[in-house]
Write a protein that holds these residues in place. Structure first.
Motif, short mmCIF file in Angstrom:
data_model
loop_
_atom_site.label_atom_id
_atom_site.label_comp_id
_atom_site.label_asym_id
_atom_site.label_seq_id
_atom_site.Cartn_x
_atom_site.Cartn_y
_atom_site.Cartn_z
N THR A 65 -3.64 -6.67 10.93
CA THR A 65 -4.01 -7.45 9.71
C THR A 65 -4.14 -8.98 9.94
O THR A 65 -3.02 -9.53 10.47
CB THR A 65 -3.02 -7.07 8.45
OG1 THR A 65 -2.96 -5.69 8.10
CG2 THR A 65 -3.83 -7.96 7.12
N GLU A 76 5.47 -10.17 0.81
CA GLU A 76 5.16 -9.01 -0.04
C GLU A 76 5.86 -8.74 -1.31
O GLU A 76 5.68 -7.93 -2.01
CB GLU A 76 5.65 -7.71 0.88
CG GLU A 76 4.68 -7.89 2.11
CD GLU A 76 3.34 -7.41 1.84
OE1 GLU A 76 2.94 -6.87 0.85
OE2 GLU A 76 2.42 -7.65 2.79
N CYS A 94 -4.57 -8.57 -1.10
CA CYS A 94 -4.68 -7.24 -0.57
C CYS A 94 -3.40 -6.79 0.69
O CYS A 94 -3.49 -7.71 1.53
CB CYS A 94 -6.07 -7.03 0.27
SG CYS A 94 -7.24 -6.85 -0.99
N SER A 95 -2.82 -5.85 0.42
CA SER A 95 -1.61 -5.79 1.14
C SER A 95 -1.89 -4.56 1.98
O SER A 95 -2.35 -3.45 1.91
CB SER A 95 -0.20 -5.50 0.29
OG SER A 95 0.93 -4.98 1.36
N SER A 96 -1.28 -4.41 3.60
CA SER A 96 -1.26 -3.25 4.43
C SER A 96 0.19 -2.85 4.65
O SER A 96 0.26 -2.16 5.76
CB SER A 96 -2.13 -3.72 5.47
OG SER A 96 -1.69 -4.95 6.08
N THR A 97 1.07 -3.34 3.84
CA THR A 97 2.35 -2.99 4.31
C THR A 97 2.78 -1.64 3.45
O THR A 97 2.62 -1.81 2.24
CB THR A 97 3.38 -4.13 4.05
OG1 THR A 97 2.70 -5.25 4.88
CG2 THR A 97 4.71 -3.93 4.30
N GLN A 98 3.65 -1.15 4.27
CA GLN A 98 4.30 0.12 3.27
C GLN A 98 5.92 -0.21 3.39
O GLN A 98 6.51 -0.61 4.23
CB GLN A 98 4.09 1.32 4.21
CG GLN A 98 2.56 1.76 4.16
CD GLN A 98 2.53 2.88 5.57
OE1 GLN A 98 3.34 3.90 5.31
NE2 GLN A 98 1.70 3.00 6.36
N LYS A 136 2.08 -1.49 14.90
CA LYS A 136 2.72 -1.19 13.59
C LYS A 136 4.37 -1.59 14.02
O LYS A 136 5.07 -1.15 14.89
CB LYS A 136 3.00 0.16 13.15
CG LYS A 136 1.62 0.77 12.68
CD LYS A 136 1.28 0.09 11.38
CE LYS A 136 0.02 0.69 10.81
NZ LYS A 136 0.09 1.97 10.33
N TRP A 153 5.01 -2.65 8.80
CA TRP A 153 3.85 -3.74 9.06
C TRP A 153 2.82 -3.51 9.74
O TRP A 153 3.12 -2.80 10.84
CB TRP A 153 4.45 -4.89 9.42
CG TRP A 153 5.72 -5.37 8.67
CD1 TRP A 153 6.97 -4.97 8.94
CD2 TRP A 153 5.95 -6.44 7.56
NE1 TRP A 153 7.84 -5.52 7.93
CE2 TRP A 153 7.11 -6.43 7.25
CE3 TRP A 153 4.78 -7.13 6.71
CZ2 TRP A 153 7.45 -7.51 6.13
CZ3 TRP A 153 5.28 -7.91 6.01
CH2 TRP A 153 6.66 -7.92 5.42
N ASN A 154 1.57 -3.62 9.40
CA ASN A 154 0.35 -3.46 10.19
C ASN A 154 0.01 -4.82 10.76
O ASN A 154 -0.48 -5.83 10.05
CB ASN A 154 -0.75 -2.79 9.35
CG ASN A 154 -1.87 -2.73 10.16
OD1 ASN A 154 -2.18 -2.77 11.36
ND2 ASN A 154 -3.10 -2.43 9.46
N VAL A 208 0.88 -1.12 0.03
CA VAL A 208 0.02 0.09 0.17
C VAL A 208 0.80 1.11 0.19
O VAL A 208 2.11 1.31 0.26
CB VAL A 208 -0.98 -0.03 1.19
CG1 VAL A 208 -1.81 -1.17 1.15
CG2 VAL A 208 -0.28 0.05 2.48
#
Length: 392
Positions: free
Chosen positions: A265, A331, A350-354, A248, A261-262, A2
């Motif tokens: 999730t 990822e 669906c990813s929640s990682t930056q 996080k 990392w969230n 994301v």
């Protein structure tokens, strides 16, 4: 991955002339403490100009390898195995040496001080893990790990200590109030040295990172020992920092990236890899299955691979596709068999990682939630402070 807010570089601290081994952001203050292989211990305070300047620069006889701070008690681990105990004044302008622990035979790799119990925990390159009472400096107990003890974590509620080692194992030890302890188990999953450990007291999970490029979330409490693997770095993961309030996790790797990392999730545990002498899809023999190769007069030498979604042992022809699998912690694109690739649902993608480029090779990190700051010591001997409010 994301797209999220990027970390903002707010300050750079120069002065060290060798590898920075540990940085600590002082709680409730605009200051930090660092130690280095240049044999110095430095306390930095933010001035009115916005720059950080050292109020203390203590040169020691040996390289300074580790650091712990709580309630202005400062513990410094040295290359020769000693641990120096200092008392830091509240204005951060002076330190007083209280005790020297002749603790280990080699480099002290990690320290934890628990002020409530007045316990000092230490781990060393000599494979030993010791714990002491701070009142008298008496050693309460010892444990010898399977390899060089590289890092520590401690559950202050239940007295569980976790000792990571160079071989990839994490020993779980129950410490009693007296001199007794109980060895519980060794958590195995990493294929390289364990670089850092963090304990989440609320969720009862242990977080580890390794030179094998992976991060593990060990669900110690109600998770019955299950482990979630996270993979986003393309080089070793050097260190991690954790924002417990926002769940996080910040990971820093040799690929010069910071990954956020969230941990709220939902993720699944990666399937175990199956072993077979032949492809479990086309039944073609792998190259070591000489008997079947001879029977079939087969001259095609197939290598064994594994589908990261189902765990089957497959050949290259039956697994030509790749994809990210955020639900399993992948990822970066990984190998999938044809069936899994064709049936891959959207919700598993669906990813929640930056992921953010930081253009430095980090050696150590620390995080302060109240200031939304991450301090990063790097291979160029500079400490950088990043505002990560936008990432949280």
């Amino acid at each position: 991955m994301v797209v999220g807010g990027s970390p903002a570089l707010v300050s750079q601290l120069t002065g060290h002339t060798n590898k920075i081994n540990r940085v600590i952001l002082v709680p409730n203050d605009t200051a930090l403490i660092s130690v280095s292989d240049d044999r110095t211990l430095r306390v930095w305070i933010k001035r009115s100009s916005g720059d950080y300047w050292p109020t203390i620069c203590q040169t020691l006889e040996w390289c300074v390898s580790s650091l712990a701070l709580e309630n202005f008690h400062l513990f410094v681990g040295l290359e020769n195995g000693n641990i120096n105990h200092y008392k830091l004044t509240e204005d951060l302008n002076r330190i007083t040496l209280l005790r020297i622990y002749n603790s280990h035979q080699m480099r002290v790799s990690a320290l934890i001080y628990d002020a409530q119990r007045d316990w000092l925990l230490s781990a060393s390159k000599d494979k030993s893990f010791h714990w002491y009472t701070g009142d008298t400096g008496r050693r309460l107990g010892s444990y010898v790990s399977e390899g060089w003890a590289t890092c520590l974590a401690f559950d202050r509620l239940s007295n569980f200590a976790f000792v990571g080692d160079y071989g990839g194992g994490i020993a779980m030890i129950k410490l009693d109030e007296g001199e007794q302890f109980k060895f519980i188990t060794v958590l195995r999953g990493h294929m390289g040295s364990v670089r850092s450990l963090i304990w989440d007291e609320e969720q009862q999970v242990l977080i580890s990172c390794s030179a094998d490029k992976s991060i593990f979330i060990w669900q110690i409490g109600e998770g019955n020992g299950t482990a979630i693997q996270l993979n986003a770095h393309r080089e070793r993961v050097n260190d991690i920092a954790y924002c417990e309030a926002a769940k996080k996790l910040f990971s820093f790797g040799g690929d010069r990236r910071m990954v956020v990392w969230n941990l709220r999730t939902d993720r699944k545990q990666s399937p175990l890899w199956e072993e077979s002498n032949e492809c479990q899809i086309c039944s073609g023999p792998f190259f070591w299955n000489v008997q079947k190769l001879w029977q079939e007069k087969n001259v095609q030498f197939k290598r064994q691979h594994h589908c990261r979604r189902c765990g089957q042992a497959v050949c290259g022809e039956c697994s030509p596709d790749s994809s990210i699998l955020p639900i399993y912690g992948y990822e970066n694109p990984v190998r999938l068999c044809r069936s899994c690739y064709q049936d891959l649902p959207e919700d598993e993608l669906c990813s929640s990682t930056q992921s953010h480029s930081i253009l430095i090779d980090p050696s150590c990190v620390d995080f302060d939630y109240s200031k939304k700051l991450v301090a990063v010591g790097s291979s160029d001997n500079v400490i950088r402070l990043y505002d990560v409010a936008a990432c949280i």
